[in-house]
Design a protein around this motif. Structure first.
Motif, short mmCIF file in Angstrom:
data_model
loop_
_atom_site.label_atom_id
_atom_site.label_comp_id
_atom_site.label_asym_id
_atom_site.label_seq_id
_atom_site.Cartn_x
_atom_site.Cartn_y
_atom_site.Cartn_z
N ALA A 176 35.19 44.96 32.55
CA ALA A 176 34.62 46.01 33.41
C ALA A 176 34.41 47.30 32.63
O ALA A 176 33.42 48.02 32.86
N THR A 197 33.25 39.94 38.15
CA THR A 197 33.14 40.51 36.81
C THR A 197 32.26 39.65 35.91
O THR A 197 31.45 40.18 35.13
N THR A 212 36.98 46.82 40.55
CA THR A 212 37.70 47.17 39.34
C THR A 212 38.72 48.27 39.59
O THR A 212 39.88 48.19 39.15
#
Length: 585
Positions: free
Chosen positions: A155, A212, A254
């Motif tokens: 991320a 992700t 995230t």
């Protein structure tokens, strides 16, 4: 065989006078010292031969010990007479059973007597105090908790590419793109809003690892498209939209994950370095790329900023795929909420490089269980009401963050470049000051806390905004130093907002409210990107920052080294005590 003492004596020969008479066959019983045991209950075998006298065999063995044999007197011993015991005859009553057609009479029972009992009040067991220990030594803490940052590496790379596109969108690009429509300048922000809106409605059943991986793939595709073209507006917009959607989609999961997997004494450092520091690093990289190219070589097939940024995005997207596949660990809070405590224990163990769970691992698991239980006990409406004060505070901070790095500042730098013949180093120094402020904030956020750096940053930003505004009418070289100082303090102030985003909202509405906060920030970018520069812009910025500084004294809580449960509690109201400056020890 004739010497066997257990065999009976053989009868004499037929018609011999020496045959003993019947009376002579009485043998005395054997003595006790011989320990001879007679055969038990075996009658004499065979029948007497016809013509022979009856054979009487002596009874061998021990006599009965104290108990006479009923009906048979002992031979060779005087018979002992025992008095016969007479027992009374027991008479049992005879039960009469009813016939099969018998129907029992109906039985009626009255109500039981009322009992005056005291009401039972359940006693709740006292909760054990959880003792979470902060290890001594900065390097030791970093080494132990390195896997927590590694989980978020993918991320972080996505956010670096997002910072590159933010810098490109606010003006750090070739001037040939300035003739394009305003849609090109705001395409990345629109894509980010789309991604954040999708993220706010994503069900929790979708693993964050999958999100992700998908976003890393979008970044890689956009980078390849951008690097394989040369001054192609359609390709540039495709890259901006793909990268914006990827950043908006991964932003909320995230930051929520950063708060849930980090230990209480490193949550600020991990969340700030993953989000704001990565964005500012990307902005700095794009400014370096923008300042290092030669305008004369742009129209040739040589180096150009879009080619360099496209290659970086493609490489970072591929690295994100690898890191997300190898290093990703799901949130222990989500595992506890789904009832998988053993998997949560294993995740906590891996997040601290432990071979077996330690006492601190068990304490963290217990704290996560209490955090989940507290949030599960609240309805969604109650969670929404508790999140509103934090939403207003953080939307204000994130909106000011967009204001402090908007296209207005690029316009000031660009005018200085035209009128005062600035070189590329001035742009690089502008981005470096912003990056330096973020680095300092991420390093000291868990030592100095959240509130102190924000207040210092807001005070410095306010002062330098007013000073720079007073120098706008003069040659732009006089504004240069004040803009650098402004960016340094702005980097300190707004980097702390990442730590607040990771811990402020209740669990049930966390991802949705983080996404909404990000959408507000992108809207500020769009509004300023489509507006014209006004001379009093810095005065407006300084006034807003001053008002925010005064409100932050009463609004912003201190959550340093606080658990998620405690930090959420501190954000419930609008006002916090002024003396609550460093209460989280």
């Amino acid at each position: 065989m004739k010497n066997d003492k257990y065999l009976p004596p053989e009868p004499p020969a037929f018609n011999f006078a020496s045959a003993p008479t019947e009376a002579q066959l009485n043998y005395s019983p054997p003595s006790d010292s011989q320990h001879e045991y007679p055969p038990q209950g075996c009658p004499p075998q065979g029948s007497p031969t016809q013509g022979y006298p009856p054979q009487v065999y002596p009874q061998q063995g021990y006599p009965s010990q104290g108990y006479p044999q009923r009906g048979y007197p002992l031979q060779g011993f005087p018979q002992q007479v025992h008095p016969q015991q007479v027992y009374p005859q027991q008479v049992y009553p005879q039960h009469t059973y009813p016939p099969q057609s018998f129907v029992p009479p109906p039985q009626t029972y009255g109500p039981p007597p009322a009992q005056q009992l005291a009401p039972h009040t359940p006693q709740s067991l006292p909760q054990q105090n959880i003792v979470l220990v902060r290890p001594n030594g900065c390097f030791k803490r970093t080494k132990i908790n390195r896997p927590q940052s590694n989980v978020l590496t993918a991320a972080s790379l996505i956010f670096v590419t997002g910072g590159i596109n933010i810098a490109w969108s606010i003006g750090f690009r070739h001037r040939i793109y300035n003739t394009a429509s305003a849609h090109v300048s705001v395409a990345w922000f629109i894509g980010a809003i789309i991604g954040a809106a999708i993220s706010s409605f994503l069900p929790k059943a979708i693993p964050r690892k999958v999100i992700t991986l998908f976003c890393s793939m979008l970044v890689m595709i956009g980078g390849i498209v951008n690097a394989s073209t040369h001054y192609n507006l359609d390709a540039a917009k495709a890259n901006l939209y793909l990268n914006g959607i990827a950043n908006g989609l991964v932003f909320a999961p995230t930051l929520a994950l950063a708060g849930e997997l980090s230990v209480f004494y490193m949550r600020g450092k991990i969340s700030t370095s993953i989000e704001q520091l990565s964005f500012n690093l990307g902005i700095f990289l794009q400014i370096v790329i923008y300042s290092g190219y030669s305008p004369s070589s742009y129209h040739s097939n040589g180096f150009n900023p879009e080619l360099a940024s496209g290659i970086i995005a493609a490489v970072f997207g591929f690295m994100g795929l690898v890191f997300a596949t190898v290093l990703f660990i799901e949130s222990p809070v989500d595992l506890v909420a789904s009832g998988r405590e053993q998997a949560a224990m294993d995740a906590l163990r891996r997040l601290q490089r432990l071979v077996t769970p330690s006492d601190q691992t068990l304490a963290q698991l217990e704290e996560h269980k209490r955090y989940v239980a507290k949030n599960e006990s609240m309805s969604r409406e109650k969670s929404f009401n508790h999140a509103v004060p934090a939403l207003i505070k953080l939307c204000l901070l994130r909106g000011l963050s967009a204001l402090s790095i908007s296209s207005f500042f690029y316009e000031m730098l660009y005018r200085g470049d035209i009128y005062d013949n600035w070189t590329g180093e001035y742009y690089i120094l502008f981005g470096a000051c912003r990056l330096l402020g973020s680095i300092l904030a991420s390093l000291f956020v868990d030592c100095l806390g959240r509130k102190a750096p924000i207040l210092v940053g807001l005070a410095g930003s306010t002062a330098f905004a007013f000073v720079a505004a007073s120098q706008v009418g003069l040659p732009y070289g006089a504004v240069e130093m004040w803009l650098y100082s402004f960016q340094s303090f702005a980097g300190v102030t707004f980097t702390i907002s990442s730590a607040y985003l990771s811990e402020a909202y209740p669990l049930k509405v966390k991802q949705s409210f983080i996404s909404f906060t990000f959408i507000i920030e992108m809207l500020v970018f769009i509004v300023i990107g489509t507006s014209d520069l006004i001379e009093v812009f810095l005065y407006i910025v300084g006034g807003i920052l001053m008002a925010t500084f005064v409100m932050a004294i009463f609004w912003m809580p201190e959550t340093r080294r606080a658990s998620l449960r405690e930090a959420q509690q501190k954000f419930r109201g609008f006002l916090t005590c002024c003396t609550n400056f460093n209460d989280a020890s």
